[in-house]
Scaffold this active site. Structure first.
Site, PDB file in Angstrom:
ATOM      1  N   GLY A   1       0.745  -1.289  -0.073  1.00 54.31           N
ATOM      2  CA  GLY A   1       0.008  -0.027   0.089  1.00 54.31           C
ATOM      3  C   GLY A   1       1.013   1.244  -0.131  1.00 54.31           C
TER       4      GLY A   1
ATOM      5  N   ASP B   1       3.557   5.957  -7.922  1.00 52.37           N
ATOM      6  CA  ASP B   1       3.537   5.819  -9.264  1.00 52.37           C
ATOM      7  C   ASP B   1       4.486   4.118  -9.770  1.00 52.37           C
ATOM      8  OD1 ASP B   1       2.188   7.699 -10.020  1.00 52.37           O
ATOM      9  OD2 ASP B   1       3.615   9.121 -10.932  1.00 52.37           O
TER      10      ASP B   1
ATOM     11  N   HIS C   1       4.253   1.597  -7.879  1.00 53.83           N
ATOM     12  CA  HIS C   1       3.242   0.607  -7.872  1.00 53.83           C
ATOM     13  C   HIS C   1       2.191   0.749  -9.146  1.00 53.83           C
ATOM     14  CE1 HIS C   1       3.943   1.224  -3.400  1.00 53.83           C
ATOM     15  NE2 HIS C   1       4.181  -0.080  -3.370  1.00 53.83           N
TER      16      HIS C   1
ATOM     17  N   MET D   1      11.291   5.710  -6.770  1.00 54.47           N
ATOM     18  CA  MET D   1      10.240   5.836  -5.927  1.00 54.47           C
ATOM     19  C   MET D   1       9.946   4.685  -4.547  1.00 54.47           C
ATOM     20  SD  MET D   1       7.236   7.212  -8.283  1.00 54.47           S
ATOM     21  CE  MET D   1       7.450   8.707  -9.211  1.00 54.47           C
TER      22      MET D   1
ATOM     23  N   ARG E   1       8.651   4.578   1.326  1.00 53.49           N
ATOM     24  CA  ARG E   1       9.404   4.911   2.435  1.00 53.49           C
ATOM     25  C   ARG E   1       9.923   6.414   2.078  1.00 53.49           C
ATOM     26  NH1 ARG E   1      10.857  -0.703   3.379  1.00 53.49           N
ATOM     27  NH2 ARG E   1       9.806  -1.168   5.381  1.00 53.49           N
TER      28      ARG E   1
HETATM   29  P1  AMP Z   1       5.966  -2.675  -1.642  1.00 59.08           P
HETATM   30  O1  AMP Z   1       4.691  -1.793  -1.513  1.00 59.08           O
HETATM   31  O2  AMP Z   1       7.214  -1.524  -1.296  1.00 59.08           O
HETATM   32  O3  AMP Z   1       6.148  -3.707  -0.966  1.00 59.08           O
HETATM   33  O4  AMP Z   1       6.260  -2.862  -3.201  1.00 59.08           O
HETATM   34  C1  AMP Z   1       5.368  -3.336  -3.968  1.00 59.08           C
HETATM   35  C2  AMP Z   1       5.683  -4.000  -5.238  1.00 59.08           C
HETATM   36  O5  AMP Z   1       6.084  -2.766  -5.980  1.00 59.08           O
HETATM   37  C3  AMP Z   1       7.131  -4.615  -5.228  1.00 59.08           C
HETATM   38  O6  AMP Z   1       6.985  -5.784  -6.310  1.00 59.08           O
HETATM   39  C4  AMP Z   1       8.210  -3.722  -5.459  1.00 59.08           C
HETATM   40  O7  AMP Z   1       9.410  -3.885  -6.279  1.00 59.08           O
HETATM   41  C5  AMP Z   1       7.219  -2.586  -6.504  1.00 59.08           C
HETATM   42  N1  AMP Z   1       7.801  -1.372  -6.352  1.00 59.08           N
HETATM   43  C6  AMP Z   1       8.109  -0.628  -5.274  1.00 59.08           C
HETATM   44  N2  AMP Z   1       8.801   0.768  -5.593  1.00 59.08           N
HETATM   45  C7  AMP Z   1       8.772   0.745  -6.959  1.00 59.08           C
HETATM   46  C8  AMP Z   1       9.445   1.422  -8.116  1.00 59.08           C
HETATM   47  N3  AMP Z   1       9.897   2.620  -7.661  1.00 59.08           N
HETATM   48  N4  AMP Z   1       9.464   1.179  -9.433  1.00 59.08           N
HETATM   49  C9  AMP Z   1       9.026  -0.054  -9.657  1.00 59.08           C
HETATM   50  N5  AMP Z   1       8.433  -1.043  -8.918  1.00 59.08           N
HETATM   51  C10 AMP Z   1       8.407  -0.796  -7.553  1.00 59.08           C
END
Ligand code: AMP
Length: 291
Positions: free
Chosen positions: A31, A35, A37, A184, A187
């Protein structure tokens, strides 16, 4: 767009679609969508008839002194963004749904989980593998999109899917960056103004490495040392700078001759940030017989 809270309800929703030969897919997230995500949601949307975005802040992937409690949560905004991105379902389970009372099971991908982020975040990838395994079960066969931002996580999830015979296709999506290059991340919102400008040096260090790699530098120590200096000069506290084989994540000892992951982790203040790039041998390397 439906918001579903339980595994049983999600299965009941997806089963008839699958029986009708619809392609089902999912984008697992914690969550606080940005962008990055949304690019995964687009990739899933292009490949699936029914697309599920999961939003679950997974407690087992946080260490005792990490940011589980303060991790940003804003389900109504996330649901709004998923609606705009034309997802079909948001799956937002409660913790007790994903971890039933008395739970004792963990999935561990050995080797791949022990290096890079695994060294400074013990148990982190066991939590990731466990929750992704549960999502594979609940969503079932289909297409799952992951970001290369978490490159080690991507390799671990691929390994787990192969090892446990999950009939899933894993789609790897490129890192989405701010206009100035910062990768992006949910955090990034922890960063003060000063920390935000220091954080920029993660992508700068990668950019410098790409440039010296293009100019012919192949020595992992030289590339690693320059990246480390770039981070330290920016006042970041370095967790690791590593060059490793992009498929099995073992350290690159000799000159780079196969795709090599340059992975960085550093703290800006208390916020731990990661970034990476894969350095690909080019045509000249291949002709020289180096690859
Ligand atoms: P998270 O919500 O941080 O656990 O991320 C969920 C998914 O989004 C994971 O597969 C991450 O690798 C992907 N993700 C997070 N940040 C980015 C980003 N800047 N560019 C591409 N994918 C991302």
């Amino acid at each position: 767009m439906r918001v579903i809270r339980t595994a049983a309800e999600l299965r009941a929703h997806l089963d008839p679609l699958r029986r009708a030969d619809k392609v089902v897919g999912a984008v697992p997230t914690m969550g606080a969508l940005h962008d990055g995500h949304l690019s995964l949601i687009q990739a899933g949307r292009a490949r699936c008839d029914e697309l599920v975005v999961t939003i679950f802040v997974n407690p087992t992937q946080f260490g005792p002194n990490e940011d589980f409690e303060r991790y940003p949560r804003d389900l109504s905004r996330d649901v709004e963004l998923c609606t705009q991105a034309e997802a079909d379902v948001v799956f937002a389970p409660e913790t007790k749904e994903m971890y039933p009372e008395g739970e004792q099971t963990r999935v561990r991908v050995r080797g791949l989980s022990d290096c890079l982020c695994g060294r400074s975040r013990p148990g982190h990838f066991d939590g990731v593998a466990t929750v992704v395994c549960k999502l594979f079960h609940v969503v079932g066969p289909g297409v799952f999109c992951f970001g290369q931002k978490d490159f080690q996580q991507l390799q671990i999830v691929r390994r787990m899917a192969t090892d446990l015979l999950f009939p899933v296709e894993i789609v790897a999506c490129p890192i989405v960056r701010e206009a100035d290059g910062l990768a992006m991340s949910s955090r990034n919102r922890y960063l003060s103004r000063d920390e935000r400008s220091r954080a920029l040096f993660l992508s700068r260090a990668l950019q410098e490495a790409i440039e010296s790699y293009r100019e012919g530098e192949r020595d992992p120590r030289v590339l690693g040392q320059s990246a480390t200096e770039c981070l330290l000069n920016a006042g970041l506290s370095v967790d690791y700078v590593e060059l490793c084989n992009a498929s099995d994540l073992t350290p690159v000892e000799a000159n780079i001759a196969e795709p090599a992951l340059l992975a960085l982790a550093a703290f800006a203040g208390n916020t731990r940030l990661i970034d990476n790039v894969v350095l690909q041998p080019d045509v000249e390397d291949v002709l020289r017989g180096a690859a």
